[in-house]
Motif scaffolding. Sequence first.
Motif, mmCIF file in Angstrom:
data_model
loop_
_atom_site.group_PDB
_atom_site.id
_atom_site.type_symbol
_atom_site.label_atom_id
_atom_site.label_comp_id
_atom_site.label_asym_id
_atom_site.label_seq_id
_atom_site.Cartn_x
_atom_site.Cartn_y
_atom_site.Cartn_z
ATOM 1 N N LEU A 4 0.848 -1.187 0.000
ATOM 2 C CA LEU A 4 0.000 0.000 0.000
ATOM 3 C C LEU A 4 0.887 1.242 0.000
ATOM 4 O O LEU A 4 1.795 1.351 0.832
ATOM 5 C CB LEU A 4 -0.894 0.010 1.242
ATOM 6 C CG LEU A 4 -1.756 -1.236 1.466
ATOM 7 C CD1 LEU A 4 -2.415 -1.192 2.829
ATOM 8 C CD2 LEU A 4 -2.796 -1.375 0.361
ATOM 9 N N GLU A 6 0.601 5.419 0.033
ATOM 10 C CA GLU A 6 -0.236 6.602 0.162
ATOM 11 C C GLU A 6 0.424 7.817 -0.482
ATOM 12 O O GLU A 6 1.647 7.892 -0.592
ATOM 13 C CB GLU A 6 -0.506 6.949 1.630
ATOM 14 C CG GLU A 6 -1.106 5.854 2.472
ATOM 15 C CD GLU A 6 -0.076 5.088 3.260
ATOM 16 O OE1 GLU A 6 -0.391 4.572 4.345
ATOM 17 O OE2 GLU A 6 1.087 5.005 2.786
ATOM 18 N N SER A 21 -4.676 9.494 -1.531
ATOM 19 C CA SER A 21 -4.792 8.311 -2.391
ATOM 20 C C SER A 21 -3.962 7.180 -1.805
ATOM 21 O O SER A 21 -2.933 7.411 -1.180
ATOM 22 C CB SER A 21 -4.284 8.623 -3.803
ATOM 23 O OG SER A 21 -5.021 9.674 -4.388
ATOM 24 N N CYS A 22 -4.418 5.969 -2.050
ATOM 25 C CA CYS A 22 -3.691 4.774 -1.622
ATOM 26 C C CYS A 22 -3.743 3.767 -2.767
ATOM 27 O O CYS A 22 -4.817 3.244 -3.086
ATOM 28 C CB CYS A 22 -4.314 4.190 -0.368
ATOM 29 S SG CYS A 22 -3.652 2.564 0.114
ATOM 30 N N TRP A 36 -8.600 3.651 6.353
ATOM 31 C CA TRP A 36 -7.688 4.751 6.681
ATOM 32 C C TRP A 36 -7.637 4.913 8.199
ATOM 33 O O TRP A 36 -8.677 4.846 8.880
ATOM 34 C CB TRP A 36 -8.152 6.057 6.051
ATOM 35 C CG TRP A 36 -7.973 6.126 4.581
ATOM 36 C CD1 TRP A 36 -8.895 5.825 3.617
ATOM 37 C CD2 TRP A 36 -6.787 6.521 3.875
ATOM 38 N NE1 TRP A 36 -8.353 6.003 2.370
ATOM 39 C CE2 TRP A 36 -7.066 6.439 2.499
ATOM 40 C CE3 TRP A 36 -5.513 6.943 4.275
ATOM 41 C CZ2 TRP A 36 -6.134 6.754 1.522
ATOM 42 C CZ3 TRP A 36 -4.589 7.251 3.310
ATOM 43 C CH2 TRP A 36 -4.890 7.160 1.945
ATOM 44 N N THR A 78 -7.096 1.700 -6.408
ATOM 45 C CA THR A 78 -6.813 2.862 -5.571
ATOM 46 C C THR A 78 -8.000 3.175 -4.660
ATOM 47 O O THR A 78 -9.152 3.106 -5.082
ATOM 48 C CB THR A 78 -6.501 4.085 -6.441
ATOM 49 O OG1 THR A 78 -5.354 3.792 -7.251
ATOM 50 C CG2 THR A 78 -6.193 5.305 -5.593
ATOM 51 N N TYR A 95 -2.608 6.783 7.486
ATOM 52 C CA TYR A 95 -2.151 5.488 7.004
ATOM 53 C C TYR A 95 -3.279 4.761 6.283
ATOM 54 O O TYR A 95 -4.416 4.723 6.753
ATOM 55 C CB TYR A 95 -1.698 4.614 8.175
ATOM 56 C CG TYR A 95 -0.514 5.133 8.926
ATOM 57 C CD1 TYR A 95 -0.677 5.976 10.024
ATOM 58 C CD2 TYR A 95 0.781 4.784 8.546
ATOM 59 C CE1 TYR A 95 0.413 6.461 10.723
ATOM 60 C CE2 TYR A 95 1.879 5.260 9.249
ATOM 61 C CZ TYR A 95 1.685 6.098 10.328
ATOM 62 O OH TYR A 95 2.768 6.568 11.026
ATOM 63 N N CYS A 96 -2.940 4.154 5.177
ATOM 64 C CA CYS A 96 -3.837 3.264 4.468
ATOM 65 C C CYS A 96 -3.668 1.859 5.043
ATOM 66 O O CYS A 96 -2.562 1.488 5.454
ATOM 67 C CB CYS A 96 -3.487 3.278 2.984
ATOM 68 S SG CYS A 96 -4.536 2.259 1.938
ATOM 69 N N TRP A 112 -0.360 -2.456 6.122
ATOM 70 C CA TRP A 112 -0.271 -1.016 6.332
ATOM 71 C C TRP A 112 0.576 -0.360 5.254
ATOM 72 O O TRP A 112 1.544 -0.953 4.758
ATOM 73 C CB TRP A 112 0.387 -0.706 7.676
ATOM 74 C CG TRP A 112 -0.400 -1.095 8.883
ATOM 75 C CD1 TRP A 112 -0.284 -2.253 9.589
ATOM 76 C CD2 TRP A 112 -1.416 -0.327 9.533
ATOM 77 N NE1 TRP A 112 -1.169 -2.255 10.636
ATOM 78 C CE2 TRP A 112 -1.871 -1.079 10.638
ATOM 79 C CE3 TRP A 112 -1.989 0.921 9.298
ATOM 80 C CZ2 TRP A 112 -2.862 -0.628 11.502
ATOM 81 C CZ3 TRP A 112 -2.976 1.375 10.163
ATOM 82 C CH2 TRP A 112 -3.406 0.611 11.250
ATOM 83 N N GLY A 113 0.224 0.900 4.941
ATOM 84 C CA GLY A 113 1.100 1.715 4.129
ATOM 85 C C GLY A 113 2.097 2.447 5.027
ATOM 86 O O GLY A 113 2.103 2.279 6.245
ATOM 87 N N THR A 116 1.215 9.218 5.221
ATOM 88 C CA THR A 116 1.408 10.516 4.585
ATOM 89 C C THR A 116 0.959 11.592 5.574
ATOM 90 O O THR A 116 -0.079 11.461 6.227
ATOM 91 C CB THR A 116 0.632 10.609 3.254
ATOM 92 O OG1 THR A 116 0.928 11.842 2.607
ATOM 93 C CG2 THR A 116 -0.876 10.503 3.444
#
Length: 122
Positions: A4, A6, A21-22, A36, A78, A95-96, A112-113, A116
């Motif tokens: 992922l 972001e 965006s993710c 999110w 996305t 976090y995504c 997890w991303g 951002t």
Amino acid sequence: QVQLVESGGGLVQAGGSLRLSCVASGRIFSGYYMGWFRQAPGKEREFVSYISWSGGSTYYADSVKERFTISRDKAKNTVYLQMNSLKPEDTAVYYCAASQRIAVIATRPDHWGQGTQVTVSS
């Protein structure tokens, strides 16, 4: 494996808007839930919203209801988080997240991303 990434964070004045965006890669399919979360300095990470990848059903934390909107574009793999009427207390790293289990998407997602940063000035 699910990855992922972001993007879309930044600095905005109170009352403004941002869209996060993710992009998901790997084994994302209809059984997944995408979410999110956010973490403000000195605070624990908290749930913001999730969406089902297949049917598009959504759920929001009370703190962001009617201000934030989650959506997904299956063709682009996305997930988006449209944030309107931003407040200084929305400042956090966003976090995504992803999981195949609805029971954990809002608490302990499996993927997890990297996050951002969103900063809202007063």
